[in-house]
Write an enzyme that holds these catalytic residues in place. Structure first.
Site, mmCIF file in Angstrom:
data_model
loop_
_atom_site.group_PDB
_atom_site.id
_atom_site.type_symbol
_atom_site.label_atom_id
_atom_site.label_comp_id
_atom_site.label_asym_id
_atom_site.label_seq_id
_atom_site.Cartn_x
_atom_site.Cartn_y
_atom_site.Cartn_z
ATOM 1 N N SER A 261 -6.582 10.322 4.635
ATOM 2 C CA SER A 261 -5.436 10.292 5.495
ATOM 3 C C SER A 261 -4.195 11.233 5.521
ATOM 4 O O SER A 261 -3.642 11.896 4.742
ATOM 5 C CB SER A 261 -4.655 8.680 4.851
ATOM 6 O OG SER A 261 -4.255 7.808 5.592
ATOM 7 N N TYR B 99 -0.820 1.589 -1.734
ATOM 8 C CA TYR B 99 -2.140 2.621 -0.964
ATOM 9 C C TYR B 99 -1.460 4.368 -0.737
ATOM 10 O O TYR B 99 -2.701 5.260 -1.110
ATOM 11 C CB TYR B 99 -2.359 2.141 -0.107
ATOM 12 C CG TYR B 99 -3.040 2.812 1.590
ATOM 13 C CD1 TYR B 99 -4.874 2.479 1.091
ATOM 14 C CD2 TYR B 99 -2.485 3.326 2.941
ATOM 15 C CE1 TYR B 99 -5.196 3.671 1.737
ATOM 16 C CE2 TYR B 99 -3.532 3.967 3.673
ATOM 17 C CZ TYR B 99 -5.195 3.979 2.765
ATOM 18 O OH TYR B 99 -6.505 5.482 3.613
#
Length: 267
Positions: free
Chosen positions: A148, A161
């Protein structure tokens, strides 16, 4: 479930985790459209069965489904063992499964963040460790790890995360270096906010970060092509490339962290 592959075509079988929706489903559709066989993994057997039927009928490829929850400590090893037991050769490993979660770390349920770490980090690492050696032995293979844009920066209000994605990026870059000249490539896909079910599950749909999310189709196509080309770090989107490969290198970390938090605050 599905039986063993019969007359399996060598060199074109992809394992896709998190295949029941979002980027995982799109990766499966792209691979099938190119004539590739598939092993699809997700928790929802019903959704996997629907996708299996659709892809086999439309593209005349062989699709095996293995419904399971990968957020358990030994899930990666158990999945790899089942794949080997069915005599399936994995040529493309697409580690897509993962989830996030919004809120201050000390207020979040630990079991949710523990499951996140097990899925985003441990399952991905275990599957890579279990399947990469055979790729190296054959002299060909491709691994796509979905990281990401979050991998490059700290993420207040999504602390765990962002940290898991930082791991995925670092691990992928290091492994790509180790496997250079083996015929096996490793790609870390680093998209920004993307229009999938991720934001809703992560309770982040109302944040600034997802106010202008990218098309999931565009991200999946970009990631798949980056995998085929053997690109090590694939940042999707010109704005993300400028930000992550340029601007953040010149900003102090405290400011980057402050800006990052602002994108995760709900308006």
């Amino acid at each position: 479930m599905d039986a063993k592959f019969s007359n399996q075509t060598e060199g074109n079988t992809a394992l896709v985790t998190g295949a029941s929706g979002g980027l995982g489903k799109l990766f499966a559709e792209i691979h099938a459209a190119r004539g590739g066989n598939l092993v699809l993994v997700a928790r929802s057997e019903g959704k996997l069965a629907e996708l299996q039927s659709e892809l086999q009928e439309k593209h005349k490829v062989h699709v095996t489904i293995l419904p399971r929850d990968l957020s358990t400590p030994t899930a990666g090893e158990e999945l790899a063992e089942e794949i080997r037991g069915q005599g399936i050769q994995i040529d493309y490993l697409i580690n897509n499964a993962g989830f996030g979660g919004h809120g201050p770390f000390i207020e979040r349920e630990w079991q949710q963040d523990r499951s996140m770490i097990l899925l985003n980090v441990l399952a991905l690492t275990a599957l890579t460790r279990e399947l990469a050696p055979a790729m190296v032995e054959r002299g060909h293979g491709k691994i796509l790890n979905v990281a990401s844009a979050a991998a490059f920066i700290p993420g207040p209000l999504q602390a765990v995360y962002y940290a898991t994605k930082a791991y995925v990026l670092s691990f992928s870059e290091a492994l790509a270096n180790e496997l250079a000249d083996t015929g096996v490539t490793v790609t870390a896909l680093c998209p920004g906010a993307t229009k999938t079910g991720f934001a809703d599950r992560a309770d982040a749909g109302a944040t600034q970060a997802f106010s202008s999310a990218a098309s999931a189709d565009d991200v999946a196509k970009y990631g798949y092509e980056a995998m085929l080309s053997g690109k090590t770090v694939a940042v999707h989107g010109l704005q993300n490339k400028i930000l992550l490969h340029g601007l953040i290198r010149f900003l102090p970390r405290w400011l980057i962290t402050k800006i990052s938090r602002s994108t995760m605050e709900k308006g």
